[in-house]
Enzyme design. Structure first.
Site, PDB file in Angstrom:
ATOM      1  N   ASP A 124      84.002-100.230  46.559  1.00 46.96           N
ATOM      2  CA  ASP A 124      84.073 -99.899  47.991  1.00 46.96           C
ATOM      3  C   ASP A 124      84.128-101.218  48.757  1.00 46.96           C
ATOM      4  O   ASP A 124      84.608-102.214  48.221  1.00 46.96           O
ATOM      5  CB  ASP A 124      82.879 -98.994  48.362  1.00 46.96           C
ATOM      6  CG  ASP A 124      83.180 -98.136  49.570  1.00 46.96           C
ATOM      7  OD1 ASP A 124      83.503 -98.700  50.621  1.00 46.96           O
ATOM      8  OD2 ASP A 124      83.103 -96.896  49.483  1.00 46.96           O
ATOM      9  N   HIS A 177      87.342-102.619  48.877  1.00 52.30           N
ATOM     10  CA  HIS A 177      88.005-102.118  50.082  1.00 52.30           C
ATOM     11  C   HIS A 177      88.016-103.156  51.193  1.00 52.30           C
ATOM     12  O   HIS A 177      88.323-102.843  52.333  1.00 52.30           O
ATOM     13  CB  HIS A 177      87.332-100.828  50.553  1.00 52.30           C
ATOM     14  CG  HIS A 177      87.533 -99.678  49.611  1.00 52.30           C
ATOM     15  ND1 HIS A 177      87.075 -98.418  49.868  1.00 52.30           N
ATOM     16  CD2 HIS A 177      88.160 -99.613  48.416  1.00 52.30           C
ATOM     17  CE1 HIS A 177      87.403 -97.614  48.851  1.00 52.30           C
ATOM     18  NE2 HIS A 177      88.052 -98.323  47.960  1.00 52.30           N
TER      19      HIS A 177
END
Ligand SMILES: *[C@@H]1O[C@H](CO)[C@@H](O)[C@H](O)[C@H]1NC(C)=O
Length: 399
Positions: free
Chosen positions: A225, A248
């Protein structure tokens, strides 16, 4: 080439031996030392060392003198949630970890405990070295199979704590977030590594919220993430010399989930390399009413290598389109500078400002931005965004 190295080594050894005895007597007279093995911890990877760690903490915390907790080489299983609470008598506790602290491989054991290792109300704590192995792979697999699984735990959390230093720590395979700061002031992380699979769910590297004066330096964050996620109430944050990927990217947000929410201000992200990430530098808010804001943000000297969305503001975040009336974000974004951002985009649109209809982004500056897609200038897209483009900027012309 041999000579200078030898000389360097000799000098190092000289300083090592010369300084060592004096240093340790100085520490001996002024501080206490606690080896977790003297309290029953076992480096066998099988014996549950949770109680020994907590006992070591309690002894350190209760000592009026500075204290050092030592975790030697080896694998220490910490099977339960370990809470290290303050306030303490001393304002200086060092936790030196030479070995690894291992979570149980059965994710049901920690289940929904929220944190695995949690510090709360502490002041003046340093963690030096060590590996924290969250053993998250089982939980990730459970989640991706669509079965009913526990939420999992954050590997290391600090709540309502001040003057925290972490250096040389490695966090492996967290079930959920790797490291979280919530309600903290004056935090310095240096030479930290997080490592989890690129497709592991919600394994943010470092999450900061309601915290001020946080520095994240010289670190390598690889995860499934956000490498760093910046939540509401973050002020004076510096991220410098960081490598991010897989992951991310570095994200301010998600913000504006709640109506009453503290803003984010004075964030600097400098000298960061993004490798194969989903985003580079992102600001993200829910398409919902909110009192939140983002201001005085500087993204500087970033290298993008095959990044899907190198520069992005997304104010229409609304998973499954639930509870976002009109998809209008209340979060006000003002004074955000992108300077010297270069490299390659994995998609045609490398710069995307999708701001709120009700609160357009203001004071966006693009300066010396150069992003390519398949060896050609990439594209920029602006919706409700206002600002200036300076210097040599490619893609240009949407502000
Ligand atoms: C902004 O944050 C930096 C740390 O990145 C700090 O040194 C500086 O003093 C802050 N500026 C203000 C106006 O608070």
């Amino acid at each position: 080439m041999e000579q200078p190295i030898n000389l360097f080594l000799v000098t190092c050894l000289f300083f090592f031996f010369f300084n060592q005895p004096r240093l340790s007597t100085a520490i001996d007279s002024q501080s206490i030392k606690i080896n977790v093995m003297s309290l029953g911890a076992k480096p066998d990877g099988k014996t549950d060392s949770t109680a020994a760690l907590v006992r070591a903490w309690d002894a350190a915390c209760d000592s009026p003198k500075p204290a050092t907790i030592f975790v030697p080489k080896g694998r220490f299983l910490v099977k339960q949630k370990a809470q290290f609470s303050g306030p303490c008598k001393t304002g200086a506790i060092i936790i030196r970890i030479d070995g690894s602290i291992i979570a149980p491989s059965d994710y049901n054991v920690l289940g929904d405990a929220e944190f695995w290792l949690q510090f709360k109300n502490v002041d003046g704590v340093s963690i030096l070295g060590g590996v924290l192995d969250g053993q998250g792979a089982g939980l990730w697999a459970c989640k991706s199979s669509g079965k009913n699984c526990p939420t999992g735990v954050t590997t290391l959390g600090f709540s309502k704590s001040n003057n925290i230093a972490i250096s040389g720590l490695i966090s492996l395979n967290s079930q959920l977030y790797h490291i979280v700061f919530n309600g903290c002031n004056n935090v310095k992380l240096q030479s930290v590594k997080t490592l989890a699979a690129g497709d592991s769910p919600n394994t943010d590297g470092i999450h900061v919220q309601i915290s001020s004066d946080v520095k994240i330096l010289k670190s390598k964050l690889s995860t499934g993430d956000d490498c760093v996620s910046i939540g509401p109430g973050t002020t004076n944050l510096l991220i410098q010399d960081v490598i991010c990927g897989p992951g991310h990217g570095i994200s301010i947000g998600s913000l504006g989930k709640d109506f009453e929410e503290e803003g984010v201000q004075n964030v600097t992200v400098k000298s960061v390399t993004f490798v194969n990430t989903q985003n580079g530098v992102r600001i993200k808010s829910w398409g919902r009413p909110s009192k939140g804001f983002v201001k005085h943000v500087m993204f500087q000297q970033a290298t993008m290598i095959n990044v899907q969305n190198p520069i992005v503001i997304d104010q229409n975040y609304c998973p499954d389109n639930i509870n976002c009336p009109g998809q209008v974000s209340g979060v006000k974004i003002n004074d955000v500078t992108y300077q010297d951002i270069h490299g390659t985009s994995a998609t045609r649109v490398a710069v995307k400002f999708d701001c709120s209809k009700k609160n357009p982004c203001k004071g966006i500056t693009l300066k010396d931005v150069k992003l390519k897609y398949k060896n050609q200038p990439a594209k920029a897209l602006c919706i409700n965004a206002d600002g200036t483009t300076l210097g040599l900027t490619e893609p240009s012309g949407c502000l």
